[in-house]
Motif scaffolding. Sequence first.
Motif, PDB file in Angstrom:
ATOM      1  N   ASP A 152       0.842  -1.195   0.000  1.00 47.00           N
ATOM      2  CA  ASP A 152       0.000   0.000   0.000  1.00 47.00           C
ATOM      3  C   ASP A 152       0.878   1.246   0.000  1.00 47.00           C
ATOM      4  N   ILE A 153       0.701   2.093  -1.004  1.00 47.81           N
ATOM      5  CA  ILE A 153       1.524   3.295  -1.136  1.00 47.81           C
ATOM      6  C   ILE A 153       1.359   4.220   0.065  1.00 47.81           C
ATOM      7  N   HIS A 154       0.142   4.318   0.595  1.00 49.73           N
ATOM      8  CA  HIS A 154      -0.125   5.270   1.674  1.00 49.73           C
ATOM      9  C   HIS A 154       0.552   4.874   2.985  1.00 49.73           C
ATOM     10  N   ILE A 155       0.568   3.592   3.303  1.00 55.38           N
ATOM     11  CA  ILE A 155       1.195   3.190   4.564  1.00 55.38           C
ATOM     12  C   ILE A 155       2.718   3.308   4.457  1.00 55.38           C
ATOM     13  N   ASN A 156       3.256   3.081   3.262  1.00 59.36           N
ATOM     14  CA  ASN A 156       4.690   3.295   3.079  1.00 59.36           C
ATOM     15  C   ASN A 156       5.039   4.775   3.241  1.00 59.36           C
ATOM     16  N   THR A 157       4.185   5.647   2.737  1.00 58.67           N
ATOM     17  CA  THR A 157       4.389   7.089   2.915  1.00 58.67           C
ATOM     18  C   THR A 157       4.281   7.460   4.386  1.00 58.67           C
ATOM     19  N   GLN A 193      10.063   3.051  -1.294  1.00 63.56           N
ATOM     20  CA  GLN A 193       9.019   2.044  -1.530  1.00 63.56           C
ATOM     21  C   GLN A 193       7.745   2.712  -2.053  1.00 63.56           C
ATOM     22  N   ALA A 194       7.370   3.802  -1.423  1.00 61.05           N
ATOM     23  CA  ALA A 194       6.158   4.514  -1.843  1.00 61.05           C
ATOM     24  C   ALA A 194       6.300   5.028  -3.278  1.00 61.05           C
ATOM     25  N   ARG A 195       7.459   5.577  -3.607  1.00 58.73           N
ATOM     26  CA  ARG A 195       7.675   6.068  -4.979  1.00 58.73           C
ATOM     27  C   ARG A 195       7.594   4.932  -5.989  1.00 58.73           C
ATOM     28  N   MET A 196       8.231   3.801  -5.676  1.00 62.55           N
ATOM     29  CA  MET A 196       8.183   2.659  -6.598  1.00 62.55           C
ATOM     30  C   MET A 196       6.751   2.162  -6.788  1.00 62.55           C
ATOM     31  N   LEU A 197       6.007   2.104  -5.696  1.00 59.93           N
ATOM     32  CA  LEU A 197       4.612   1.676  -5.810  1.00 59.93           C
ATOM     33  C   LEU A 197       3.809   2.661  -6.657  1.00 59.93           C
ATOM     34  N   GLY A 198       4.102   3.946  -6.506  1.00 53.99           N
ATOM     35  CA  GLY A 198       3.429   4.960  -7.310  1.00 53.99           C
ATOM     36  C   GLY A 198       3.747   4.808  -8.790  1.00 53.99           C
ATOM     37  N   TRP A 199       5.015   4.567  -9.094  1.00 55.35           N
ATOM     38  CA  TRP A 199       5.411   4.385 -10.493  1.00 55.35           C
ATOM     39  C   TRP A 199       4.770   3.132 -11.068  1.00 55.35           C
ATOM     40  N   LYS A 200       4.760   2.081 -10.272  1.00 60.32           N
ATOM     41  CA  LYS A 200       4.155   0.818 -10.707  1.00 60.32           C
ATOM     42  C   LYS A 200       2.672   1.027 -11.039  1.00 60.32           C
TER      43      LYS A 200
END
Length: 125
Positions: free
Chosen positions: A81-86, A107-114
């Motif tokens: 989950d991008i939000h919990i990583n942020t 991690q959050a950035r990678m999830l966002g790009w994905k």
Amino acid sequence: MSLRETDPRRKRDPQTLVEEGTLDFTLGDLPSAVRKINDALVADPNFFPAHHALAEIYFSARDLPKALDSAKKAHELQPGDIHINTSLSRIYMEMGDKPQAEHFGAQARMLGWKDELKNPPPGKG
């Protein structure tokens, strides 16, 4: 106590409890917010939105150890989950742990790009 809060069906619905707790927090009633979200966790100990909401509430209240504990529990449930990583990145940064903050920020950035690759913005795909 409102009639709505005494309805036993609503007490068992974790999503409703998190929504009501979030509203209470927004209105400045921290104790009620925490109580309702903890009630959601009694109903469902693995309810990701409740753990994430507690992390954000405790972060806003500057109770960083509780924020971190809640965020870690949420992350265990949904590491992608991008939000919990942020949230974890922000918490670690406030606690002065820059390496961990950078790890979860990355991690959050990678999830966002994905996500962007899977769902490109209109006109980009």
